[in-house]
Structures are given as structure tokens and as C-alpha cells.
Design a protein around this motif. Sequence first.
Motif, PDB file in Angstrom:
ATOM      1  N   LYS A  90       0.825  -1.200   0.000  1.00  0.00           N
ATOM      2  CA  LYS A  90       0.000   0.000   0.000  1.00  0.00           C
ATOM      3  C   LYS A  90       0.860   1.252   0.000  1.00  0.00           C
ATOM      4  O   LYS A  90       0.555   2.237  -0.691  1.00  0.00           O
ATOM      5  N   GLU A  91       1.945   1.229   0.755  1.00  0.00           N
ATOM      6  CA  GLU A  91       2.812   2.402   0.816  1.00  0.00           C
ATOM      7  C   GLU A  91       3.495   2.655  -0.516  1.00  0.00           C
ATOM      8  O   GLU A  91       3.700   3.799  -0.914  1.00  0.00           O
ATOM      9  N   GLU A  92       3.856   1.589  -1.223  1.00  0.00           N
ATOM     10  CA  GLU A  92       4.557   1.780  -2.495  1.00  0.00           C
ATOM     11  C   GLU A  92       3.611   2.099  -3.640  1.00  0.00           C
ATOM     12  O   GLU A  92       3.914   2.942  -4.493  1.00  0.00           O
ATOM     13  N   PHE A  93       2.441   1.443  -3.675  1.00  0.00           N
ATOM     14  CA  PHE A  93       1.573   1.558  -4.848  1.00  0.00           C
ATOM     15  C   PHE A  93       0.336   2.416  -4.630  1.00  0.00           C
ATOM     16  O   PHE A  93      -0.341   2.761  -5.595  1.00  0.00           O
ATOM     17  N   GLY A  94       0.039   2.754  -3.392  1.00  0.00           N
ATOM     18  CA  GLY A  94      -1.098   3.626  -3.130  1.00  0.00           C
ATOM     19  C   GLY A  94      -2.387   3.070  -3.706  1.00  0.00           C
ATOM     20  O   GLY A  94      -2.743   1.911  -3.484  1.00  0.00           O
ATOM     21  N   ASP A  95      -3.103   3.899  -4.488  1.00  0.00           N
ATOM     22  CA  ASP A  95      -4.397   3.511  -5.050  1.00  0.00           C
ATOM     23  C   ASP A  95      -4.311   3.121  -6.523  1.00  0.00           C
ATOM     24  O   ASP A  95      -5.333   3.098  -7.220  1.00  0.00           O
ATOM     25  N   ALA A  96      -3.105   2.801  -6.984  1.00  0.00           N
ATOM     26  CA  ALA A  96      -2.921   2.512  -8.415  1.00  0.00           C
ATOM     27  C   ALA A  96      -3.800   1.362  -8.901  1.00  0.00           C
ATOM     28  O   ALA A  96      -4.234   1.354 -10.061  1.00  0.00           O
ATOM     29  N   PHE A  97      -4.076   0.393  -8.039  1.00  0.00           N
ATOM     30  CA  PHE A  97      -4.890  -0.758  -8.431  1.00  0.00           C
ATOM     31  C   PHE A  97      -6.247  -0.779  -7.725  1.00  0.00           C
ATOM     32  O   PHE A  97      -7.003  -1.744  -7.884  1.00  0.00           O
ATOM     33  N   ALA A  98      -6.548   0.242  -6.971  1.00  0.00           N
ATOM     34  CA  ALA A  98      -7.816   0.262  -6.216  1.00  0.00           C
ATOM     35  C   ALA A  98      -9.007   0.201  -7.162  1.00  0.00           C
ATOM     36  O   ALA A  98      -9.102   0.976  -8.118  1.00  0.00           O
ATOM     37  N   HIS A  99      -9.885  -0.771  -6.905  1.00  0.00           N
ATOM     38  CA  HIS A  99     -11.123  -0.977  -7.675  1.00  0.00           C
ATOM     39  C   HIS A  99     -10.881  -1.382  -9.141  1.00  0.00           C
ATOM     40  O   HIS A  99     -11.837  -1.462  -9.908  1.00  0.00           O
ATOM     41  N   GLN A 100      -9.625  -1.622  -9.503  1.00  0.00           N
ATOM     42  CA  GLN A 100      -9.336  -2.082 -10.858  1.00  0.00           C
ATOM     43  C   GLN A 100      -9.643  -3.573 -10.974  1.00  0.00           C
ATOM     44  O   GLN A 100      -9.335  -4.357 -10.074  1.00  0.00           O
ATOM     45  N   LYS A 101     -10.234  -3.962 -12.090  1.00  0.00           N
ATOM     46  CA  LYS A 101     -10.516  -5.379 -12.314  1.00  0.00           C
ATOM     47  C   LYS A 101      -9.249  -6.078 -12.791  1.00  0.00           C
ATOM     48  O   LYS A 101      -8.669  -5.708 -13.816  1.00  0.00           O
ATOM     49  N   VAL A 102      -8.830  -7.087 -12.035  1.00  0.00           N
ATOM     50  CA  VAL A 102      -7.575  -7.779 -12.305  1.00  0.00           C
ATOM     51  C   VAL A 102      -7.838  -9.266 -12.439  1.00  0.00           C
ATOM     52  O   VAL A 102      -8.481  -9.880 -11.577  1.00  0.00           O
ATOM     53  N   LEU A 103      -7.347  -9.850 -13.519  1.00  0.00           N
ATOM     54  CA  LEU A 103      -7.444 -11.290 -13.738  1.00  0.00           C
ATOM     55  C   LEU A 103      -6.074 -11.917 -13.538  1.00  0.00           C
ATOM     56  O   LEU A 103      -5.082 -11.446 -14.103  1.00  0.00           O
ATOM     57  N   ILE A 104      -6.030 -12.988 -12.742  1.00  0.00           N
ATOM     58  CA  ILE A 104      -4.793 -13.719 -12.504  1.00  0.00           C
ATOM     59  C   ILE A 104      -5.012 -15.166 -12.896  1.00  0.00           C
ATOM     60  O   ILE A 104      -5.877 -15.846 -12.332  1.00  0.00           O
ATOM     61  N   THR A 105      -4.258 -15.649 -13.875  1.00  0.00           N
ATOM     62  CA  THR A 105      -4.294 -17.075 -14.187  1.00  0.00           C
ATOM     63  C   THR A 105      -3.238 -17.772 -13.335  1.00  0.00           C
ATOM     64  O   THR A 105      -2.202 -17.184 -13.005  1.00  0.00           O
ATOM     65  N   GLY A 106      -3.514 -19.010 -12.968  1.00  0.00           N
ATOM     66  CA  GLY A 106      -2.601 -19.680 -12.047  1.00  0.00           C
ATOM     67  C   GLY A 106      -2.658 -19.059 -10.666  1.00  0.00           C
ATOM     68  O   GLY A 106      -1.671 -19.042  -9.922  1.00  0.00           O
ATOM     69  N   ALA A 107      -3.821 -18.553 -10.287  1.00  0.00           N
ATOM     70  CA  ALA A 107      -3.964 -17.800  -9.035  1.00  0.00           C
ATOM     71  C   ALA A 107      -3.707 -18.643  -7.800  1.00  0.00           C
ATOM     72  O   ALA A 107      -3.341 -18.105  -6.748  1.00  0.00           O
ATOM     73  N   THR A 108      -3.889 -19.953  -7.896  1.00  0.00           N
ATOM     74  CA  THR A 108      -3.751 -20.808  -6.714  1.00  0.00           C
ATOM     75  C   THR A 108      -2.335 -21.347  -6.534  1.00  0.00           C
ATOM     76  O   THR A 108      -2.102 -22.170  -5.657  1.00  0.00           O
ATOM     77  N   GLY A 109      -1.402 -20.890  -7.357  1.00  0.00           N
ATOM     78  CA  GLY A 109      -0.023 -21.343  -7.224  1.00  0.00           C
ATOM     79  C   GLY A 109       0.766 -20.524  -6.218  1.00  0.00           C
ATOM     80  O   GLY A 109       0.253 -19.598  -5.580  1.00  0.00           O
ATOM     81  N   PHE A 110       2.023 -20.847  -6.089  1.00  0.00           N
ATOM     82  CA  PHE A 110       2.936 -20.206  -5.143  1.00  0.00           C
ATOM     83  C   PHE A 110       3.029 -18.696  -5.383  1.00  0.00           C
ATOM     84  O   PHE A 110       2.784 -17.884  -4.479  1.00  0.00           O
ATOM     85  N   ILE A 111       3.334 -18.290  -6.608  1.00  0.00           N
ATOM     86  CA  ILE A 111       3.427 -16.866  -6.919  1.00  0.00           C
ATOM     87  C   ILE A 111       2.035 -16.248  -6.986  1.00  0.00           C
ATOM     88  O   ILE A 111       1.826 -15.109  -6.552  1.00  0.00           O
ATOM     89  N   GLY A 112       1.073 -16.988  -7.510  1.00  0.00           N
ATOM     90  CA  GLY A 112      -0.291 -16.481  -7.601  1.00  0.00           C
ATOM     91  C   GLY A 112      -0.841 -16.077  -6.252  1.00  0.00           C
ATOM     92  O   GLY A 112      -1.509 -15.042  -6.123  1.00  0.00           O
ATOM     93  N   TYR A 113      -0.564 -16.873  -5.237  1.00  0.00           N
ATOM     94  CA  TYR A 113      -1.039 -16.540  -3.896  1.00  0.00           C
ATOM     95  C   TYR A 113      -0.464 -15.203  -3.433  1.00  0.00           C
ATOM     96  O   TYR A 113      -1.190 -14.347  -2.909  1.00  0.00           O
TER      97      TYR A 113
END
Length: 315
Positions: free
Chosen positions: A12-35
Motif C-alpha cells: 500500500k505504501e509503495e503503490f497507493g491507489d494505483a490498483f484500487a477498484h481495478q478489475k484484475v485477472l490472474i491465471t494460475g492464481a492458486t499457485g505459489f506466486i499467484g497466492y
Amino acid sequence: MSEEMKQAYSFKEEFGDAFAHQKVLITGATGFIGYSLCSALRELGADIRGIALGGTMAAELEPIPLQYFDLNDSDRLVAYLSQDPPAFVFHLASLVETGRDLALVLPTLKNNLLSTVNLMAALSPDAIHRMVVISSSEAPSGNAETPASPYAASKQAVTAYARMFAELYRFPVATARLFTCFGPRQPRSKLIPYMLDTFSQGREPVFAQPERALDYIYVKDFVRGLLLTALSDQANGEVLDFGNGAPLPIAELAQGIRALISEQSAFPAHSQAGVFTDPARANVEKSLRVTGWAPHWSLEQGLLETIAWYRQNPN
């Protein structure tokens, strides 16, 4: 960055609101990096969706909605994307198997290259801000080099297709070329968890190539790299390396981990020397120039956090 600042780091300190409320899709979301990526984006207030084939971390990701299907199922993929078009896409799904068996050619082609191309073809370049695909240090950085495995060939081809989509179709895609990533929740079959398990049992690890030098990166630093790549307008069509820029032989890494676990000796110093042409070394200078990214966690600090997590989660 001091050790205290590293321990207090927040996305939060580094990115602030840059991704706030943005729709984000992650494939492989349940993997090590995805988590780890999901956790960071959740802290940043993003509207996250995930696609996976399976995975052991689904329960820990709740309430993030997950869909389970093959990205090569074009009809289902197009229908899914049309219902809820994302602004950002992080394509982590991959078959990571670096053996040289002929039997791996078709599975890596299907699960790595074809799934990536299918996903890019299903997305509208006008509807998304940025897609980030993942390549690997296993893949040659130059097109003239011969890949050492079907996996490496598939990742080299992923990079080529991403650059083509960016150039020919003005598709907003960048490639993150990942070196040896480690951190909490990594499968225990991987190199660093294997060392931790072995040393904790009072045994010595056995390596096929102890002299092989690898460039290590803490998972939170790679997540930072993914987020900064997604935000950088200079990243389109680029291939960006993510490592710490200082390859270390596996045997020396084992010495360092032994020192940290025993707490009876200092973490060994190692050389930061290297050149861009060294295939084991990440070109972190380019990543800094294009995205502003540089590692926050030293190898020692990342290992200390990883060791602490595995001690707290022995099973």
C-alpha cells in the motif's frame, strides 16, 4: 533499504491507489506466486478474479472468486472474459517441468504457449490496460540460442508471441522473465524448501550440480516487479528480467542457509560481479530503467523471512 524498513514494507505504501477498484485477472492464481500476487492486490483494493486448473491454496484465497477451466477451452474463455473484462491480466499459469524428455514437448506446448496465445487472442487490446506474461531464465534470452528443454522452448516462444502481439496488433503486453524465485508457501520439492527440510532434519542436501550458479529473487520482490511492469507505459513489448543480479552457486547458497538456520555463523558474503552476457544473471538494470524496479529484499533477508515462515508452518 534498512532491515527495519524491509520488515515494515507494505504494498500500500509503495503503490497507493494505483490498483484500487481495478478489475484484475490472474491465471494460475492458486499457485505459489499467484497466492502472493493475490495477497498484494487484495491489500491494494483491487477487484480480483482468478483462473486455475486446481491448486492447494484455493481456501486461503477466499473470498476471491475462482474459476477452474483450461485456457485452451476457447469458447469458455471468451464467454468468461466478455462477462467481466479485466483492466489488468497477470498470466502466471504454466506447466513448470524442466526435464528433457520427448514426452514433455506436447504438454509444455499446450499448457504454456498455446494457452498464452489463446488468452491474448481472446482479450481486446482496447479493453485492457496491460497484460503481463511470465517467461523464465530457463529460456534463452537470444533467439539464436537453442533451448535446453521443451519447457525452455515453450517459454522462448511465449516471449516471441508476446512481442509480436505488441508490435503487430498494438496489444498492451509485457514479458516478465523470472529467475529463481523463493519464499513462503513454495512447494517443498523446490530447491530452497528442500534445503530447509534437509538441514532441519540434520541431514546434508544432495545436489546434481552444486557448482551451478542461480540468480535468486524473493517472491515479494517479484510481485513488486509484476505490479510495476503492469503500470509502466514503457513496458509494452519489452522482456524484463527479475532476479537480484548476483548469481550464486547452489553449494554456496546451501552454506548460507545452514548459517542462517544454525544462527552460529554469519551469512557468507558473495560477489556482486557479473555481466549481461552471463545467462545466469538477471539484467536488473534494464528492469530499473523501464519500470523503476529494484530488489528491496537482499538474499539474506528473503531467506530469513522464508525460514521463519517454514518454522511456523512445519506441515
